[in-house]
Design an enzyme around this catalytic site. Structure first.
Site, PDB file in Angstrom:
ATOM      1  N   THR A  66       0.862  -1.179   0.000  1.00 59.39           N
ATOM      2  CA  THR A  66       0.000   0.000   0.000  1.00 59.39           C
ATOM      3  C   THR A  66       0.900   1.231   0.000  1.00 59.39           C
ATOM      4  OG1 THR A  66      -0.089  -0.170   2.414  1.00 59.39           O
ATOM      5  CG2 THR A  66      -1.938  -1.070   1.193  1.00 59.39           C
ATOM      6  N   LYS A 117      -1.630  -1.089  13.962  1.00 62.85           N
ATOM      7  CA  LYS A 117      -0.428  -1.111  13.130  1.00 62.85           C
ATOM      8  C   LYS A 117       0.105   0.298  12.865  1.00 62.85           C
ATOM      9  CE  LYS A 117       2.756  -1.728  10.299  1.00 62.85           C
ATOM     10  NZ  LYS A 117       3.405  -2.702   9.501  1.00 62.85           N
ATOM     11  N   CYS A 125       8.236   1.664   5.002  1.00 68.06           N
ATOM     12  CA  CYS A 125       7.076   1.649   5.904  1.00 68.06           C
ATOM     13  C   CYS A 125       6.870   2.930   6.699  1.00 68.06           C
ATOM     14  CB  CYS A 125       7.175   0.478   6.860  1.00 68.06           C
ATOM     15  SG  CYS A 125       6.982  -1.094   6.028  1.00 68.06           S
TER      16      CYS A 125
HETATM   17  C1  UDX Z   1       9.422  -0.601  10.614  1.00 66.49           C
HETATM   18  C2  UDX Z   1       8.849  -1.039  11.962  1.00 66.49           C
HETATM   19  O1  UDX Z   1       9.909  -1.175  12.914  1.00 66.49           O
HETATM   20  C3  UDX Z   1       8.094  -2.340  11.825  1.00 66.49           C
HETATM   21  O2  UDX Z   1       7.537  -2.733  13.053  1.00 66.49           O
HETATM   22  C4  UDX Z   1       7.008  -2.141  10.789  1.00 66.49           C
HETATM   23  O3  UDX Z   1       6.294  -3.338  10.591  1.00 66.49           O
HETATM   24  C5  UDX Z   1       7.602  -1.664   9.478  1.00 66.49           C
HETATM   25  O4  UDX Z   1       8.377  -0.495   9.672  1.00 66.49           O
HETATM   26  P1  UDX Z   1      11.534  -1.290   9.155  1.00 66.49           P
HETATM   27  O5  UDX Z   1      11.020  -0.426   8.061  1.00 66.49           O
HETATM   28  O6  UDX Z   1      12.075  -2.616   8.807  1.00 66.49           O
HETATM   29  O7  UDX Z   1      10.367  -1.582  10.212  1.00 66.49           O
HETATM   30  O8  UDX Z   1      12.664  -0.451   9.873  1.00 66.49           O
HETATM   31  P2  UDX Z   1      13.109  -0.083  11.357  1.00 66.49           P
HETATM   32  O9  UDX Z   1      14.079  -1.061  11.859  1.00 66.49           O
HETATM   33  O10 UDX Z   1      11.947   0.207  12.196  1.00 66.49           O
HETATM   34  O11 UDX Z   1      13.903   1.276  11.048  1.00 66.49           O
HETATM   35  C6  UDX Z   1      13.234   2.369  10.417  1.00 66.49           C
HETATM   36  C7  UDX Z   1      14.144   3.525  10.189  1.00 66.49           C
HETATM   37  O12 UDX Z   1      14.388   4.216  11.407  1.00 66.49           O
HETATM   38  C8  UDX Z   1      15.524   3.199   9.622  1.00 66.49           C
HETATM   39  O13 UDX Z   1      15.821   4.129   8.593  1.00 66.49           O
HETATM   40  C9  UDX Z   1      16.452   3.366  10.795  1.00 66.49           C
HETATM   41  O14 UDX Z   1      17.750   3.723  10.407  1.00 66.49           O
HETATM   42  C10 UDX Z   1      15.764   4.486  11.557  1.00 66.49           C
HETATM   43  N1  UDX Z   1      16.069   4.524  12.997  1.00 66.49           N
HETATM   44  C11 UDX Z   1      15.722   3.475  13.810  1.00 66.49           C
HETATM   45  C12 UDX Z   1      16.688   5.627  13.552  1.00 66.49           C
HETATM   46  O15 UDX Z   1      17.001   6.599  12.852  1.00 66.49           O
HETATM   47  N2  UDX Z   1      16.943   5.650  14.892  1.00 66.49           N
HETATM   48  C13 UDX Z   1      16.611   4.624  15.710  1.00 66.49           C
HETATM   49  O16 UDX Z   1      16.859   4.714  16.907  1.00 66.49           O
HETATM   50  C14 UDX Z   1      15.980   3.498  15.140  1.00 66.49           C
END
Ligand code: UDX
Length: 442
Positions: A88, A213, A269
């Site tokens: 989506t 979610k 996401c």
């Molecule tokens: C995220 C959610 O965590 C997950 O539960 C949902 O289902 C989908 O979106 P994801 O996209 O795999 O998962 O990435 P995530 O590990 O959450 O990191 C997202 C972004 O945040 C990354 O760009 C990461 O670098 C950034 N981030 C994360 C930070 O800048 N600081 C942090 O402390 C943690």
């Protein structure tokens, strides 16, 4: 007892879900309208990088518990539980989510459902979507009211997708309170192994499940933008945001995770989900309650510009003709995903401002080339750093934490390192004669 289930849509979520359901002992048919994807998956090839997925995919293809097809007729005939796992994305030029793929799945499947069936939505959708899709399904399906739609949102993280599917923190199931059916019983059977391991299952109404979610993602995004805003204050005051995050993170109510300051969040996401959430809240007339999410988004996007600005100052005031090494392009480590990647965005902006940017990423080079063919891609970190006026670490791969500042020193034009993820040891780099600049650190 294994169930015969289908997984409709075999992108990141669907391919992972299909293989993981086979791992849980079910007989799984994955369905996708893209014949290329179907062929690849049937050959045991995962079209993206996700640790552990290829192994279970190949194991269950070989064991005969998993197969992929392009045929919805086959899907309808295969089983009575259908997981909906298509994407989506954000609509072009709008904040809201594009539901074209979700609707296409419902419209393809509905006319083929001649016997009772349960459709379990997993895709992230605006609240209210499930109720509309359920009505649409029942109106068209020959089995009519014997077709049930429930929502079972997915919370998996990239890089931990299989683990998160097989050992989730919790399961959420939204059911249509007005027409109790078999969705809860079937869901309990399908996830029996997880429930036996005490994974909590929360049964809610449809709207609550859909909202759970997006609310989870909005909270995570808020946490990251919060610490990034604090990082600016730390910089102005000469404080260290890393130690500060440790200090507040010991409080259980706050928690240390998702408090890493840097160039902010990206990926397929968080960014699009918080935007779709804002848009939906606005439609529901509660935009004011979600106004802070716009600020969360603003703070996040401004990190990218701030990193470009920091680099401009570090190379003497102009990016024009500056040689910049960018280490890391994926939106996070252990991923080859560059969707809305802050690292790639920063690299691109600097290039557009006249810098000669050389990018190195351990896994994401191919995906980068597709979206940003005009950047220069190096095959090693050392090559990217050759004669660089500044070295930027923009994704915290383990490989970069392990870099030896002493040996890199001879390779660069100027010993300037900008740590966009606060993942390096400042003392070590400074001891080797580097100017170290972190985010929110003195
Ligand atoms: C995220 C959610 O965590 C997950 O539960 C949902 O289902 C989908 O979106 P994801 O996209 O795999 O998962 O990435 P995530 O590990 O959450 O990191 C997202 C972004 O945040 C990354 O760009 C990461 O670098 C950034 N981030 C994360 C930070 O800048 N600081 C942090 O402390 C943690």
């Amino acid at each position: 007892m294994g169930h015969r289930i289908t997984v409709l849509g075999t992108g990141y979520l669907g391919a992972t879900h299909a293989a993981s359901m086979a791992e849980l002992g079910h007989d799984v048919l994955g369905v996708d309208v893209d014949p290329g994807k179907v062929a690849k998956l049937n050959d045991g090839e995962v079209p993206f990088y996700e640790p552990g997925l290829q192994q279970i995919l190949q194991a269950h293809l070989a064991g005969g518990r998993l197969r992929f097809t392009g045929s919805y007729a086959e899907a309808a005939a295969w089983g009575d539980v259908h997981f909906l796992t298509v994407g989506t994305p954000q609509k072009t030029g709008e904040l809201s989510a594009d539901l074209t793929a979700v609707e296409a799945v419902i419209d393809s499947l509905a006319p083929l459902l001649t016997t009772p069936a349960v459709v379990l939505g997993k895709s992230t959708v605006p609240v209210g979507t499930a109720a509309v899709l359920g009505a649409r399904l029942r109106a068209v399906a020959p089995a009519g009211d014997e077709v049930e739609l429930a929502w079972n949102p997915e919370f998996l993280r990239e890089g931990f997708a299989v683990q998160d599917t097989i050992h989730p923190d919790r399961l959420v199931l939204g059911v249509d309170a007005d027409r109790p059916g078999t969705a809860e019983r079937l869901t309990r059977e399908i996830y029996a192994q997880l429930l036996a391991e005490d994974v909590p299952l929360l049964v809610t109404d449809l709207a609550t499940a859909e909202l759970a979610k997006v609310a989870a993602n909005a909270f995570l995004a808020t946490k990251i933008s919060f610490i990034n805003a604090i990082a600016d204050v730390c910089e102005a005051a000469g404080a260290d945001v890393v130690r500060l995050a440790d200090a507040i993170g010991y409080d259980d109510r706050i928690g240390r995770r998702f408090l890493n300051a840097g160039i902010g969040f990206g990926g397929g996401c968080l960014p699009k989900d918080i935007r779709a959430f804002m848009a939906r809240a606005g439609e529901l007339g509660v935009g004011h309650a979600m106004a802070f999410l716009r600020e969360v988004d603003n703070v996040n996007m401004s990190r990218r510009a701030a990193m470009v600005e920091r680099t401009r100052l570090a190379v003497g005031g102009s990016l024009l003709g500056a040689r910049v090494a960018v280490l890391g392009a994926a939106f996070k480590p252990d991923s080859d995903d560059v969707r809305d990647s802050p690292a790639l965005n920063v690299a691109g902006q600097m290039q557009l401002q006249g810098a000669a940017v050389s990018v190195y990423d351990p896994k994401a080079t191919e995906s980068c080339r597709r979206v940003f063919p005009t950047l220069t891609y190096a095959t090693t970190a050392l090559e990217a750093c050759t004669r660089a006026d500044a070295v930027l670490v923009l994704t915290e791969w383990e490989e970069f934490r392990q870099l030896a500042p002493e040996s890199l020193a001879g390779q660069v034009g100027a010993r300037v390192v900008i740590d966009g993820r606060n993942c390096l040891d400042p003392a070590r780099w400074r001891a080797a004669g580097w100017t170290y600049l972190g985010v929110g650190r003195p």
